[in-house]
Write a protein that holds these residues in place. Structure first.
Motif, short mmCIF file in Angstrom:
data_model
loop_
_atom_site.label_atom_id
_atom_site.label_comp_id
_atom_site.label_asym_id
_atom_site.label_seq_id
_atom_site.Cartn_x
_atom_site.Cartn_y
_atom_site.Cartn_z
N VAL A 76 -5.25 2.03 8.67
CA VAL A 76 -5.69 1.19 7.37
C VAL A 76 -5.30 -0.35 7.78
O VAL A 76 -6.13 -1.13 7.48
CB VAL A 76 -4.86 1.72 6.25
CG1 VAL A 76 -4.99 0.69 4.84
CG2 VAL A 76 -5.30 3.19 5.81
N ASN B 237 -5.19 -3.67 8.95
CA ASN B 237 -6.32 -4.53 9.75
C ASN B 237 -6.08 -4.99 11.15
O ASN B 237 -4.72 -5.47 11.33
CB ASN B 237 -6.61 -5.35 8.84
CG ASN B 237 -7.74 -4.87 7.62
OD1 ASN B 237 -8.54 -4.04 8.12
ND2 ASN B 237 -7.37 -5.22 6.55
N GLY C 225 -12.37 -8.13 -0.75
CA GLY C 225 -11.07 -8.06 -0.55
C GLY C 225 -10.42 -9.54 -0.70
O GLY C 225 -9.57 -9.82 -1.32
N HIS D 136 -14.93 -2.57 9.19
CA HIS D 136 -14.26 -3.06 7.77
C HIS D 136 -14.12 -4.35 7.75
O HIS D 136 -13.11 -4.87 8.37
CB HIS D 136 -12.96 -2.32 7.54
CG HIS D 136 -12.00 -2.70 6.43
ND1 HIS D 136 -12.39 -2.58 5.00
CD2 HIS D 136 -11.23 -3.32 6.42
CE1 HIS D 136 -11.79 -3.20 4.34
NE2 HIS D 136 -10.79 -3.57 4.83
N SER E 182 -5.54 -6.16 -2.09
CA SER E 182 -5.81 -4.86 -2.59
C SER E 182 -4.75 -4.03 -1.97
O SER E 182 -4.61 -3.55 -0.57
CB SER E 182 -7.09 -4.51 -2.24
OG SER E 182 -7.81 -5.19 -1.57
N ALA F 199 -6.67 0.46 -2.01
CA ALA F 199 -6.78 0.43 -0.77
C ALA F 199 -5.82 2.21 -0.46
O ALA F 199 -6.32 3.03 0.24
CB ALA F 199 -6.01 -0.23 0.19
N LEU G 146 -12.62 2.33 1.33
CA LEU G 146 -12.63 1.24 0.19
C LEU G 146 -13.90 0.54 0.03
O LEU G 146 -14.48 0.32 -0.86
CB LEU G 146 -11.30 0.53 0.47
CG LEU G 146 -11.18 -0.91 -0.53
CD1 LEU G 146 -10.92 -0.03 -1.93
CD2 LEU G 146 -9.73 -1.63 -0.05
N ILE H 105 0.72 -1.15 -0.04
CA ILE H 105 0.01 -0.12 0.02
C ILE H 105 0.90 1.38 -0.07
O ILE H 105 0.65 2.35 -0.81
CB ILE H 105 -0.97 -0.08 1.20
CG1 ILE H 105 -2.10 -1.21 1.06
CG2 ILE H 105 -1.82 1.45 1.37
CD1 ILE H 105 -2.83 -1.45 2.24
#
Ligand code: NAI
Length: 328
Positions: A129, A131, A230, A190, A241, A245, A161, A16
Motif C-alpha cells: 500500500v 507509495n 488522492g 497507482h 486518504s 485506503a 482504491l 491507515i
C-alpha cells in the motif's frame, strides 16, 4: 475451529493502520470464522503508539483476535506471515524530489523484501500500500526472489482504491447502483497516470459506455477526477486518504483469499507479458480470483485511446524501475 492466520501489517501506528487493524481483527478481511494473529511492524519511535493501538484492539474483545505482537524488526514481523500488508512507507517531505522518495522507499522495501523472502510463509500473499506502491512491490518481490522460497507472483500493489473511486464516479454518472457495476478495470500505476477503463463495464447487462455515451466526460472529467482524487482528499481533509485506503486493502485481500465469484477485480500484479507490459512490472490489470489465486483476464481488445493511456502509465513505471535499478 480454524487455525489462526498470521497477518503482518507494517506502519501499524499510522493512519491507515488505525482504520485497517480493527477491521482485520473483526473478521472483515479473512472471514467471520477465521481467527487472526496480528504481527505489527513500525519504527522504533512508533512502538509506544503501536502499544496504544494494541490496547484499543484488546478493548474491542474481538473473538477472532488470537494474538498480537509489536516489533521494530522486520524479521520478527514477517515470520511465518501468510498475509503481509506493507503500509508503512517514507512520506514525501518538504523539498523532497520524486527521485529521493523512490530511493528512500527502495531502501525500506529491500529490507522488508529480504525479511519476507527468508522468513514468511512460502505462500504469503503480499499487498503493498505504501507509495510508490507498484515500484515498492516490485522491489520487495525482486529482493525476496533471491532467497528462492516465496512465490514472486504473490507480490501485489494496491490499485483497488482507484478501482473503487472509479466505481463510485460511474454509479453517480449513470444513476445505477454501485453493486450493479461489473467488469471495470484500472490499468497501470497507482498514480494520477492510472487508466480507469469502463469500456467493458456492465450494469445489469447494459453497457456502461453506452449509458455514459460521452467521450469528453471520460477524458476531461472522469479520468482526472479519479486520478487526482488522492490530492483532492488531502486538500479537503489536510491528511491523505486513510479509511478508504484501508477499505481498499481489505477488499483486495478478501477477494484474493476468499474469491471474487467470477467478478473482475483490479490488482497490481507482476506482469506475465500480456497486454504488451514487460514481464515483472507491477501493473494494474483485471483479475478473477478463485481458491486463493488470481488469474489475469486475457485478450481484451485495446483500442487506440486505451493503448495511449496504458503506455503513459507504463512509461512512468519503467522510469521508476530505472530509478531504483542500482539498489536491486
Ligand atoms: P502515516 O504516516 O500515518 O503512517 C505511516 C506509518 O508507517 C508510521 O507509523 C511510520 O512510523 C511507519 N513507517 C515508516 N517507515 C516504516 C518502516 N520502514 N517500517 C515500518 N513502519 C514504517 O501514513 P498513512 O496515511 O498510514 O499512509 C501510509 C502509506 O500508504 C503512505 O505511503 C501513503 O502514500 C500510502 N497510501 C497508498 C494508497 C494506495 O492506494 N496505494 C492510498 C493511500 C495512502
Amino acid at each position: 475451529s480454524k487455525a489462526p492466520v498470521r497477518v503482518a501489517v507494517t506502519g501499524a501506528a499510522g493512519q491507515i493502520g488505525y482504520s485497517l487493524l480493527f477491521r482485520i481483527a473483526s473478521g472483515e478481511m479473512l472471514g467471520k470464522d477465521q481467527p487472526v494473529i496480528l504481527q505489527l511492524l513500525d519504527l522504533p519511535q512508533a512502538q509506544k503508539a503501536v502499544k496504544g493501538v494494541m490496547m484499543e484492539l484488546e478493548d474491542c474483545a474481538f473473538p477472532l483476535l488470537a494474538g498480537m505482537v509489536a516489533t521494530d524488526d522486520p524479521n520478527v514481523a514477517f515470520k511465518d506471515a501468510q498475509v503481509a500488508l506493507l503500509v508503512g512507507a517514507r512520506p514525501r517531505g518538504p523539498g523532497m524530489e520524486r527521485k529521493d522518495l523512490l530511493t528512500e522507499n527502495a531502501k525500506i522495501f529491500t529490507v522488508q523484501g529480504a525479511a519476507i523472502g527468508q522468513y514468511a510463509d512460502p505462500n504469503v500473499k503480499v499487498l503493498v500500500v505504501g507509495n510508490p506502491c507498484n515500484t515498492n512491490a516490485y522491489i520487495a518481490m525482486k529482493t525476496a526472489e533471491k532467497f528462492g522460497r516465496v512465490n514472486p507472483k504473490n507480490f501485489t500493489g494496491m490499485l483497488r482504491l482507484d478501482h473503487n473511486r472509479a466505481l463510485s464516479q460511474l454509479a453517480a454518472k449513470t444513476g445505477r447502483e454501485v453493486s450493479s457495476l461489473t467488469k471495470l478495470v484500472v490499468w497501470g500505476n497507482h498514480s494520477p497516470t492510472m487508466y480507469a477503463d469502463y469500456r467493458f463495464c456492465l450494469s445489469n447487462g447494459d453497457s456502461v459506455k453506452s449509458l455514459v455515451n460521452d467521450d469528453a466526460w471520460n477524458r476531461d472529467v472522469f479520468l482526472p477526477t479519479v486520478g487526482k482524487r488522492g490530492a483532492a482528499i488531502i486538500e479537503a481533509r489536510g491528511l491523505s486518504s486513510a479509511a478508504s485506503a484501508a477499505n481498499a486493502a481489505i477488499d483486495h485481500i478478501r477477494d484474493w483469499v476468499l474469491g471474487s465469484n467470477g467478478e473482475w477485480v483490479t490488482m497490481g500484479v507482476p506482469s506475465d507479458g500480456s497486454y504488451g507490459i514487460p514481464e515483472g512490472i507491477i501493473y494494474g490489470v483485471p483479475c478473477v480470483t478463485e481458491n486463493g489465486e488470481y488469474k489475469v483476464v486475457k485478450d481484451l481488445e485495446i483500442d487506440e485511446f486505451s493503448r495511449e493511456r496504458m503506455t503513459v502509465t507504463l512509461n512512468e513505471l519503467l522510469e521508476e524501475r530505472e530509478g531504483v535499478k542500482d539498489l536491486l
